[in-house]
Design a protein around this motif. Structure first.
Motif, PDB file in Angstrom:
ATOM      1  N   UNK A 129       0.798  -1.217   0.000  1.00 11.16           N
ATOM      2  CA  UNK A 129       0.000   0.000   0.000  1.00 11.16           C
ATOM      3  C   UNK A 129       0.835   1.275   0.000  1.00 11.16           C
ATOM      4  N   UNK A 130       1.859   1.335   0.830  1.00 12.54           N
ATOM      5  CA  UNK A 130       2.723   2.514   0.898  1.00 12.54           C
ATOM      6  C   UNK A 130       4.027   2.277   0.156  1.00 12.54           C
ATOM      7  N   UNK A 131       4.653   1.125   0.405  1.00 12.80           N
ATOM      8  CA  UNK A 131       5.947   0.837  -0.222  1.00 12.80           C
ATOM      9  C   UNK A 131       5.836   0.794  -1.739  1.00 12.80           C
ATOM     10  N   UNK A 132       4.736   0.250  -2.235  1.00  9.50           N
ATOM     11  CA  UNK A 132       4.554   0.183  -3.686  1.00  9.50           C
ATOM     12  C   UNK A 132       4.460   1.565  -4.313  1.00  9.50           C
ATOM     13  N   UNK A 133       3.716   2.454  -3.654  1.00 10.33           N
ATOM     14  CA  UNK A 133       3.596   3.830  -4.151  1.00 10.33           C
ATOM     15  C   UNK A 133       4.949   4.548  -4.094  1.00 10.33           C
ATOM     16  N   UNK A 134       5.683   4.325  -3.001  1.00 14.29           N
ATOM     17  CA  UNK A 134       6.985   4.978  -2.863  1.00 14.29           C
ATOM     18  C   UNK A 134       7.967   4.460  -3.902  1.00 14.29           C
ATOM     19  N   UNK A 135       7.930   3.146  -4.143  1.00 13.80           N
ATOM     20  CA  UNK A 135       8.837   2.573  -5.116  1.00 13.80           C
ATOM     21  C   UNK A 135       8.565   3.043  -6.538  1.00 13.80           C
ATOM     22  N   UNK A 136       7.293   3.229  -6.872  1.00 14.02           N
ATOM     23  CA  UNK A 136       6.935   3.705  -8.202  1.00 14.02           C
ATOM     24  C   UNK A 136       7.105   5.212  -8.358  1.00 14.02           C
ATOM     25  N   UNK A 137       7.261   5.910  -7.239  1.00 16.33           N
ATOM     26  CA  UNK A 137       7.398   7.360  -7.285  1.00 16.33           C
ATOM     27  C   UNK A 137       6.087   8.108  -7.322  1.00 16.33           C
ATOM     28  N   UNK A 138       4.974   7.405  -7.140  1.00 14.93           N
ATOM     29  CA  UNK A 138       3.656   8.064  -7.180  1.00 14.93           C
ATOM     30  C   UNK A 138       3.239   8.621  -5.828  1.00 14.93           C
ATOM     31  N   UNK A 139       3.937   8.206  -4.763  1.00 14.87           N
ATOM     32  CA  UNK A 139       3.539   8.664  -3.433  1.00 14.87           C
ATOM     33  C   UNK A 139       3.737  10.162  -3.280  1.00 14.87           C
ATOM     34  N   UNK A 140       4.816  10.704  -3.850  1.00 16.13           N
ATOM     35  CA  UNK A 140       5.075  12.139  -3.728  1.00 16.13           C
ATOM     36  C   UNK A 140       3.988  12.956  -4.424  1.00 16.13           C
ATOM     37  N   UNK A 141       3.408  12.400  -5.493  1.00 15.90           N
ATOM     38  CA  UNK A 141       2.339  13.121  -6.180  1.00 15.90           C
ATOM     39  C   UNK A 141       1.036  13.058  -5.388  1.00 15.90           C
ATOM     40  N   UNK A 142       0.807  11.931  -4.710  1.00 15.93           N
ATOM     41  CA  UNK A 142      -0.369  11.845  -3.847  1.00 15.93           C
ATOM     42  C   UNK A 142      -0.281  12.860  -2.715  1.00 15.93           C
ATOM     43  N   UNK A 143       0.920  13.018  -2.161  1.00 16.32           N
ATOM     44  CA  UNK A 143       1.097  13.947  -1.050  1.00 16.32           C
ATOM     45  C   UNK A 143       1.133  15.396  -1.509  1.00 16.32           C
ATOM     46  N   UNK A 144       1.306  15.597  -2.818  1.00 14.86           N
ATOM     47  CA  UNK A 144       1.251  16.966  -3.334  1.00 14.86           C
ATOM     48  C   UNK A 144      -0.173  17.491  -3.315  1.00 14.86           C
ATOM     49  N   UNK A 145      -1.147  16.586  -3.376  1.00 15.70           N
ATOM     50  CA  UNK A 145      -2.553  16.981  -3.263  1.00 15.70           C
ATOM     51  C   UNK A 145      -2.830  17.294  -1.798  1.00 15.70           C
ATOM     52  N   UNK A 146      -3.621  18.330  -1.513  1.00 16.87           N
ATOM     53  CA  UNK A 146      -3.872  18.693  -0.110  1.00 16.87           C
ATOM     54  C   UNK A 146      -4.757  17.683   0.607  1.00 16.87           C
ATOM     55  N   UNK A 147      -4.286  16.442   0.681  1.00 13.46           N
ATOM     56  CA  UNK A 147      -5.048  15.401   1.364  1.00 13.46           C
ATOM     57  C   UNK A 147      -4.537  15.185   2.783  1.00 13.46           C
ATOM     58  N   UNK A 148      -3.240  15.418   2.993  1.00 18.52           N
ATOM     59  CA  UNK A 148      -2.680  15.222   4.320  1.00 18.52           C
ATOM     60  C   UNK A 148      -2.202  13.793   4.487  1.00 18.52           C
ATOM     61  N   UNK A 149      -1.072  13.640   5.151  1.00 18.62           N
ATOM     62  CA  UNK A 149      -0.507  12.308   5.312  1.00 18.62           C
ATOM     63  C   UNK A 149      -1.376  11.416   6.192  1.00 18.62           C
ATOM     64  N   UNK A 150      -1.926  11.987   7.258  1.00 21.46           N
ATOM     65  CA  UNK A 150      -2.757  11.179   8.148  1.00 21.46           C
ATOM     66  C   UNK A 150      -3.978  10.647   7.423  1.00 21.46           C
ATOM     67  N   UNK A 151      -4.633  11.515   6.659  1.00 24.22           N
ATOM     68  CA  UNK A 151      -5.823  11.078   5.935  1.00 24.22           C
ATOM     69  C   UNK A 151      -5.464  10.048   4.870  1.00 24.22           C
ATOM     70  N   UNK A 152      -4.338  10.247   4.180  1.00 25.35           N
ATOM     71  CA  UNK A 152      -3.923   9.292   3.158  1.00 25.35           C
ATOM     72  C   UNK A 152      -3.614   7.940   3.783  1.00 25.35           C
TER      73      UNK A 152
END
Length: 313
Positions: A129-152
């Motif tokens: 769930x998290x490691x896969x996003x980080x490995x693909x590089x998509x996690x930084x784009x998810x966090x660029x949206x004003x969603x907040x880390x806790x909510x994500x």
């Protein structure tokens, strides 16, 4: 109050009351107005995450495998008979009941799959769930949206729990339908010897599904926490599976009985308390308490790691 031509007219007090009332009304309105869009945004994010999870071919294949196994177990029991018919001392009490009542195939399938295959499926989804996003590089784009880390992170965990529920339900439905097709059905005789109506037996299956889902949700919290420590999803998945295997080995050693109540795997099979009359509520409640403790502890670890360290670089 002020006097004008001998008459008293309300002045400041009335305006202050009106102003205060408007202020309270505006605050309440703003709170409600801000909450509703936030909930909708959270649900949209969850829907998007769930859509990606269930559409992924790997996850669909795992669900398909979970559906097939109860069918294979049912066919094997139909062809070769129950363990008590094929030899003494073989099988479990639940497996021995399947040929007499098809409802037991659901319980038998869950008792088999909860030992390893269901945990592996949960580990794959939650560990990625998290490691896969980080490995693909998509996690930084998810966090660029004003969603907040806790909510994500909360969305990631709830999505994993939804998948747990789907996986356990798939096993239960497959076992139930296969059992009804291959074996007799009717009032079900519980392991304690008490016979209950067919409808109550189905209701007990529902309770078992919820209990096993709670156990898998606790494992999902462990996998999610491990997933925040790496950018390689296979590392988080493998680590979770190793944790499960080590816990099962420790649980099989009689000399370690003192620590076994604290092991997550110890309680996964305690759903058989539903197959007794009265239901073993205390035992199952202890299991739920352990599941909840794992969710709190490892959920806190995941939150602390995810919100306190730069994992998007």
């Amino acid at each position: 109050m002020s006097t004008v031509s001998g008459r008293q007219t309300p002045m400041v007090g009335g305006r202050e009351a009106l102003s205060t009332g408007n202020s309270v009304g505006n605050t309440a309105g703003n709170t409600v107005g801000n909450t509703v869009p936030a909930v909708r945004a959270w649900l949209r994010l969850l829907g998007s995450e769930a859509g990606l999870t269930f559409r992924r071919p790997r996850n669909a294949a795992m669900l398909g495998l979970l559906v097939v196994i109860p069918v294979l177990v049912g066919v094997a029991l139909r062809v070769f008979g129950s363990p008590e018919e094929s030899g003494p001392g073989r099988g479990t009490a639940i497996l021995q009941q399947v040929t007499g009542n098809g409802l037991f195939l659901t319980f038998a399938a869950l008792s088999i799959l909860v030992q390893l295959l269901l945990p592996v499926v949960v580990a794959v989804v939650a560990g990625d769930s998290v490691a896969g996003e980080a490995g693909l590089g998509t996690l930084r784009y998810l966090l660029a949206v004003p969603a907040g880390r806790t909510r994500l992170l909360a969305v990631k965990y709830v999505n994993a729990v939804v998948f747990c529920l789907a996986a356990v339900t798939a096993v239960a439905l497959s076992g139930l339908l296969t059992g009804l097709v291959l074996f007799p059905a009717g009032p079900i005789t519980l392991l304690s010897g008490v016979t209950v109506p067919f409808a109550e037996g189905v209701l007990r299956i529902g309770v078992v599904v919820l209990y096993v889902t709670a156990g898998m949700a606790a494992l999902a919290a462990v996998a999610l926490a491990l997933s925040t420590f790496t950018e390689v999803s296979i590392g988080a998945i493998a680590s979770t599976v190793v944790v499960v295997i080590v816990a099962q080995v420790l649980g099989a050693i009689p000399q370690l009985a003192a620590i076994q109540p604290y092991l997550l795997t110890t309680w996964w099979s305690h759903f058989d308390g539903v197959l007794r009359a009265p239901v073993a509520v205390d035992e199952m409640a202890d299991g739920l308490l352990v599941f909840g403790a794992y969710v709190v502890v490892f959920g806190s670890v995941a939150w602390a790691r995810f919100t306190g360290k730069d994992i998007t670089s």
